[in-house]
Design a protein around this motif. Structure first.
Motif, mmCIF file in Angstrom:
data_model
loop_
_atom_site.group_PDB
_atom_site.id
_atom_site.type_symbol
_atom_site.label_atom_id
_atom_site.label_comp_id
_atom_site.label_asym_id
_atom_site.label_seq_id
_atom_site.Cartn_x
_atom_site.Cartn_y
_atom_site.Cartn_z
ATOM 1 N N UNK A 569 -6.615 43.851 -22.519
ATOM 2 C CA UNK A 569 -6.298 43.087 -21.321
ATOM 3 C C UNK A 569 -7.535 42.890 -20.626
ATOM 4 N N UNK A 571 -9.325 41.147 -16.944
ATOM 5 C CA UNK A 571 -8.758 40.968 -15.464
ATOM 6 C C UNK A 571 -9.361 39.413 -15.194
ATOM 7 N N UNK A 573 -8.942 35.509 -15.471
ATOM 8 C CA UNK A 573 -7.747 34.284 -15.513
ATOM 9 C C UNK A 573 -8.084 33.780 -16.597
ATOM 10 N N UNK A 576 -7.557 35.366 -19.915
ATOM 11 C CA UNK A 576 -6.121 35.367 -20.342
ATOM 12 C C UNK A 576 -5.567 33.957 -20.871
ATOM 13 N N UNK B 5 -13.257 48.625 -9.383
ATOM 14 C CA UNK B 5 -12.068 47.657 -8.946
ATOM 15 C C UNK B 5 -10.921 47.939 -10.035
ATOM 16 N N UNK B 7 -7.541 46.215 -11.711
ATOM 17 C CA UNK B 7 -6.866 45.270 -11.909
ATOM 18 C C UNK B 7 -5.775 45.480 -12.550
ATOM 19 N N UNK B 37 -4.591 36.787 -7.627
ATOM 20 C CA UNK B 37 -4.926 35.541 -8.369
ATOM 21 C C UNK B 37 -3.650 35.168 -8.961
ATOM 22 N N UNK B 44 -2.855 38.163 -11.474
ATOM 23 C CA UNK B 44 -3.736 39.356 -11.776
ATOM 24 C C UNK B 44 -3.982 39.911 -10.365
ATOM 25 N N UNK B 46 -5.690 42.465 -7.783
ATOM 26 C CA UNK B 46 -6.992 43.297 -7.882
ATOM 27 C C UNK B 46 -6.906 43.923 -6.836
ATOM 28 N N UNK B 69 -12.896 47.306 -13.411
ATOM 29 C CA UNK B 69 -14.057 46.428 -13.697
ATOM 30 C C UNK B 69 -15.034 46.433 -12.490
ATOM 31 N N UNK B 98 -17.999 35.085 -9.758
ATOM 32 C CA UNK B 98 -16.757 34.909 -10.452
ATOM 33 C C UNK B 98 -15.421 34.946 -9.426
ATOM 34 N N UNK B 99 -15.451 35.629 -8.538
ATOM 35 C CA UNK B 99 -14.471 35.682 -7.445
ATOM 36 C C UNK B 99 -15.075 36.579 -6.557
ATOM 37 N N UNK B 115 -17.289 39.757 -7.391
ATOM 38 C CA UNK B 115 -17.415 39.809 -8.772
ATOM 39 C C UNK B 115 -18.411 38.899 -9.353
#
Lengths: 622, 142
Positions: A569, A571, A573, A576, B5, B7, B37, B44, B46, B69, B98-99, B115
Motif C-alpha cells: 500500500x 499513500x 495517489x 496507486x 502521519x 494513511x 484525497x 486516501x 490522511x 509516512x 507532495x501535498x 508532505x
C-alpha cells in the motif's frame, strides 16, 4: 412460370400483369397474358394470368399449377388460392374491400384469411396502400405490390425498373420507380442458397452424413496420431463406424485437446496444404489454433453464403463486414461468404464507428455483419448524428456473442431492419455453422458439413430431441483440422421439424448458457482462469479478484476488482494510479481486451468455500 | 522534527470512512487533523493522530490497508504572507511539496502539515531559517 394476378377493379392489376409480361418478353421468353373473367370496372373481381417459358401453348393455367399468386385484396387471395401449386407462393396486399355480397349483408367477410392461408401455403403480405400513401400517392399501390413480388418471379432489379419506366405514364415514372423499390425492399423472404442440401429429406441427409462420417473416421485414424491413439484406447476401429448412428462409439474432443496439441498437433494435412490459420484465446492464455485447406475455405464460404441468404442478402446487396479481421474468424469468415454470394463487400473491421456510419450512408449499405452489441452501439451513433433516416440498411447478420430475442427486437426497431442470428466457433470453422431464417425458430445447422449432437454435459449421454444439453459437433468434411465429437460447451436443444421457410435442416435453439465458465465479452472469449494467471504476476495484489461484466450503452464492459496487498500500500495517489495502470496492462496482455481495474480494500472480496465465484455477469444474455 | 502521519486506503463506498473512524475511536486514537484525497474509485485518508502506531496496528488488524509516512508540521504566524515566506525556503532548497493541509489554529498561529520529497532535508532547512516544527511529542500532547 405461371403467375396469377387477382384483385378488385381499379387497383391496377392489369398494369401489373402487363409489366410482368413485358419484362419476361424482354428477357427472351415466350409470354401469354390473358384476362380471364370479371371486368376491370371499379369494384369487380379481376383475374389475369401471365405465363412465360421457352414456349407457352395455353394462355390459362390450371388449378394447382400457379407458381406465384399476387392478390391485391385478402378475400381475392382466398378465392383463388386453389390455383396455387403445392410449393407455390401467395403474395397478398393486405387490405379489405367488401364484395357486393358482403355489402348487401348476404355474406360476412371471412376473418383470419392470412392466418388460414399460411397453414397451407407460403404467404407474404404487405400493406401496400400505407407504403404508397407514405410516398404521397395511393395510385402507385400496384408498383409497390409488384416490387414486393419481384424476387419471387425472377429477373434483375434493373430489368424491372427499365420496364416500369417504359410502361407507366411518363409523368409518373419517378414515383412508380420509388414505389417499386419501396415494395422490393420490404421483401422479407429470401432465396435458399443451396436448395438441394438445405431442403433435403431426412433420409437423404442421414445417408449423406453416414457416408461422410465413415470417410472422416478413416481419414483421421490414418492421418492424426491423436485420434488414432484415442480410438485405440477405447478399442474402436474405423471399420466399426458404418453409419451416422455409430458416432456415439467415438470419443469426444475438447478445447483442452486442442491446447495440449498446440499449435498444429491435430492437423490432418501437411503444412503445405494449409492455406490459412485462425486462432482464438485459450483457457490459460495459449491460443487455440485452427488451420484451413483451400477446400475448407471453399466450404466455409458456402456455409456463410447459406446464412447470408437466410438473411435476405443477395448479389444486389452492399454488405459491411464489421467483425474484426485478423486471427479472429469473424471478419474473414463473413467476408468470404458475402463475396461468394456476389454482394459488394465492404471490409470495415471494427473500431471506427464514425467511419462505419459515414460509409453506411454514403455507400447505401443494405446489410451489415457484426456483433449485436456493436450494432446497437452503431444505432446510437447513427441517432446522435441524425443519420437514421439516411441509411438503406435492411438486414443485419449478428453473432460471435450470445444475445437475447429482446435484443434482436430492439435492434430491429431502432434501425428498422431485420436482424438474424449467426453461430459458429473457430474450432469447428468460424461463423456460418448455423444461422436463423426469417421465422426465427432456431438456427439452421449446415449439417451436411457439421453433424450436431446434444449430450448431457455430466454423463455425456445423448439427450432426447428438444431437451437441453451440450452441443457437440463433428466436422464431416473438414480436411485441415477435422474434429470428432467436439464439445462446444454451449447449451442448447435440437429440433428436426421442417421449418416454415421450407428448409429441412436441423435447428438448434437459441443458446441457454454454457457448461463451463467461459464469458464472451465484446466478441472475445474470456476465461476467469486467464485473469487469475495474469494476476499471479502482480505482487502488489492478493490472488482474490472479481470480474464484473455489464452492458452499458450496448457495449460490454469488464471491471476487475482486485485487493491491494497491505504490504504494498502506498499513500500517494500517483502510486496507486501507477499500480492500477500496471494491472490494466497485464490484463490487457492476457485477455486481448481492456478492462477497468478497481482496487479494493483487502479482505473485502467474497471468499467462498469450494468453487470460488469470480464472475458477476449482469448482462442477462440467456 | 519528523512526525508520523497515518494513511488509510478506502474505497469510495458508503460507510467506509465511518468504519475507519469507528476503529480509531474504539482504540482511543484521537484525530487532530484529517485530510481526504479522493479519486472516482477510492480515497486516501490522511490523519494526524495522538498515537499513530496504535492507529496503524489496529486498522491493519481490522483488515484495512494502513501505513505511516513521514511529514513535517510547521507552526506559522497567522498573518498575510507567512505561508508564502516559508514555501520559498522549501523551494529554494529544491524540495518539492507532495501535498499539504492545515492542522489547527490556536490564537495568532496556525499549523500546516507538509508532505515533501525529502522530509529530513525539509526539517533541517526550516529549522535553519528559524521556523518552528512540531515533534511527535508535541502532537501527542495536543
Amino acid at each position: 412460370m405461371d403467375i396469377m394476378v387477382v384483385g378488385v377493379g381499379g387497383q391496377g392489376t392489369l398494369l401489373t400483369s402487363r409489366i410482368i409480361g413485358k419484362t419476361a418478353l424482354d428477357a427472351g421468353y415466350d409470354v401469354k397474358l390473358s384476362e380471364v373473367h370479371g371486368m376491370a370496372q371499379r369494384g369487380g373481381s379481376v383475374v389475369t394470368f401471365v405465363r412465360f417459358g421457352d414456349k407457352v401453348y395455353e394462355p390459362i393455367a390450371e388449378e394447382g399449377s400457379v407458381d406465384v399468386l399476387i392478390s391485391f385484396e385478402r378475400l381475392e387471395a382466398l378465392r383463388y388460392a386453389h390455383y396455387v401449386k403445392k410449393d407455390g407462393v401467395i403474395i397478398i396486399n393486405d387490405c379489405r374491400i367488401d364484395p357486393m355480397t358482403v355489402v348487401t349483408g348476404a355474406k360476412s367477410y371471412p376473418e383470419n384469411i392470412i392466418e388460414d392461408l399460411i397453414k397451407s401455403h407460403k404467404v407474404y403480405s404487405i400493406d401496400g396502400l400505407s407504403v404508397a400513401k407514405e410516398l404521397g400517392n395511393s395510385k402507385v399501390l400496384n408498383s409497390v405490390v409488384l416490387g414486393f413480388s419481384a424476387k419471387h418471379i425472377g429477373f434483375t432489379l434493373e430489368d424491372w425498373l427499365t420496364m416500369v419506366e417504359k410502361t407507366v405514364p411518363p409523368k409518373t415514372i419517378e414515383i412508380n420507380k420509388k414505389a417499386f423499390l419501396a415494395g422490393y425492399n420490404k421483401y422479407e423472404v429470401f432465396m435458399i442458397w443451396n436448395k438441394e442440401i438445405e431442403c433435403m429429406s431426412r433420409e437423404d441427409v442421414t445417408l449423406l452424413q453416414s457416408e461422410r462420417l465413415v470417410k472422416l473416421v478413416d481419414y483421421v485414424y490414418n492421418n492424426v496420431e491423436f485420434y488414432r491413439k484415442k480410438m485405440d484406447a477405447v478399442g474402436v476401429k474405423p471399420s466399426d463406424i458404418k453409419d451416422i448412428k455409430d458416432i456415439v462409439k467415438l470419443p469426444f474432443t475438447t478445447k483442452d485437446d486442442l491446447r495440449d496439441n498446440y499449435p498444429f498437433g491435430l492437423f490432418a494435412v501437411p503444412h503445405s496444404d494449409i492455406v490459412r490459420i485462425h486462432a482464438s484465446s485459450g483457457t490459460t492464455g495459449k491460443a487455440t489454433v485452427v488451420g484451413y485447406t483451400r477446400d475448407d475455405l471453399e466450404i466455409w464460404a458456402e456455409c456463410v453464403a447459406r446464412c447470408f441468404s437466410m438473411a435476405g442478402v443477395d448479389k444486389n446487396d452492399i454488405v459491411q463486414i464489421a467483425y474484426g479481421y485478423g486471427l479472429f474468424t469473424g471478419g474473414l469468415g463473413a467476408h468470404g461468404g458475402a463475396e461468394k454470394i456476389g454482394a459488394m463487400v465492404v471490409p470495415m473491421s471494427t473500431g471506427n464507428s464514425k467511419k462505419l456510419t459515414t460509409m453506411m450512408v454514403d455507400f447505401g449499405a443494405t446489410a451489415i455483419a457484426c456483433t449485436p452489441s456493436y450494432l446497437l452501439h452503431i444505432s446510437e451513433v447513427l441517432a446522435e448524428e441524425n443519420l437514421l433516416d439516411k441509411i438503406k440498411l435492411k438486414s443485419a447478420i449478428c453473432g460471435a456473442e450470445p444475445w437475447t430475442e429482446k435484443m434482436r427486437k430492439e435492434i430491429e426497431s431502432k434501425l428498422n431492419i431485420k436482424a438474424y442470428d449467426i453461430y459458429g466457433l473457430s474450432e469447428v470453422m468460424g461463423p456460418g455453422v448455423a444461422c436463423d431464417c426469417e421465422y426465427h425458430q432456431g438456427l439452421h445447422v449446415c449439417e451436411d458439413h457439421f453433424y450436431p449432437e446434444i449430450v448431457d454435459s455430466a454423463t455425456l449421454q445423448p439427450v432426447a430431441e428438444g431437451e437441453t444439453g451440450e452441443l457437440v459437433f463433428t466436422t464431416l468434411t473438414k480436411q485441415g483440422l477435422p474434429l470428432i465429437r467436439y464439445r462446444t460447451k454451449d447449451l442448447t436443444s435440437i429440433s428436426y421439424d421442417k421449418c416454415e421457410c421450407g428448409r429441412t435442416s436441423v435447428r438448434i435453439s437459441r443458446f441457454k448458457g454454457r457448461s463451463d465458465d467461459m464469458l464472451i465479452i465484446r466478441g472475445v472469449n474470456v476465461f476467469p482462469s486467464q485473469v487469475e494467471a495474469a494476476l499471479i504476476d502482480v505482487e502488489e495484489v492478493t490472488p482474490h479478484y472479481m470480474m464484473i461484466v455489464d452492458r452499458v450503452n450496448n457495449l460490454d464492459t469488464l471491471e476487475i476488482q482486485v485487493e491491494i496487498d497491505p504490504k504494498f500500500y502506498t499513500d500517494e495517489i500517483k502510486g496507486i494510479e501507477k499500480l492500477t495502470k500496471k494491472i490494466g496492462h497485464v490484463v490487457q496482455q492476457a485477455l486481448g481486451l481492456s478492462a477497468k481495474i478497481t482496487l479494493v480494500q483487502p479482505n473485502t472480496l467474497k471468499r467462498s468455500e469450494g468453487k470460488a465465484v469470480h464472475v458477476t455477469d449482469k448482462r442477462k444474455l440467456y | 522534527m519528523v512526525v508520523k502521519q497515518l494513511s488509510v486506503f478506502i474505497e469510495n463506498r458508503q460507510g467506509r470512512l465511518g468504519e475507519v473512524l469507528d476503529v480509531l475511536k474504539n482504540n482511543n486514537v484521537n484525530i487532530l487533523s484529517i485530510s481526504l484525497a479522493d479519486t472516482t474509485e477510492y480515497g486516501i485518508l490522511r490523519l494526524i493522530v495522538n498515537n499513530p502506531e496504535l492507529g496503524k496496528d489496529t486498522l491493519l488488524k481490522e483488515g484495512f490497508s494502513a501505513l505511516l509516512s513521514d511529514v513535517v508540521i510547521i507552526k506559522i504566524t497567522h498573518e498575510t504572507g507567512s505561508l508564502q515566506k516559508f514555501l520559498k525556503i522549501i523551494s529554494d532548497a529544491d524540495i518539492s511539496i507532495e501535498y499539504m493541509y492545515g492542522l489547527s489554529v490556536e490564537g495568532a498561529s496556525a499549523s500546516i502539515v507538509l508532505k515533501t520529497s525529502d522530509t529530513i532535508k525539509a526539517t533541517t532547512v526550516l529549522t535553519e531559517n528559524g521556523i518552528d516544527t512540531l515533534s511527535g511529542e508535541d502532537i501527542s500532547k495536543l
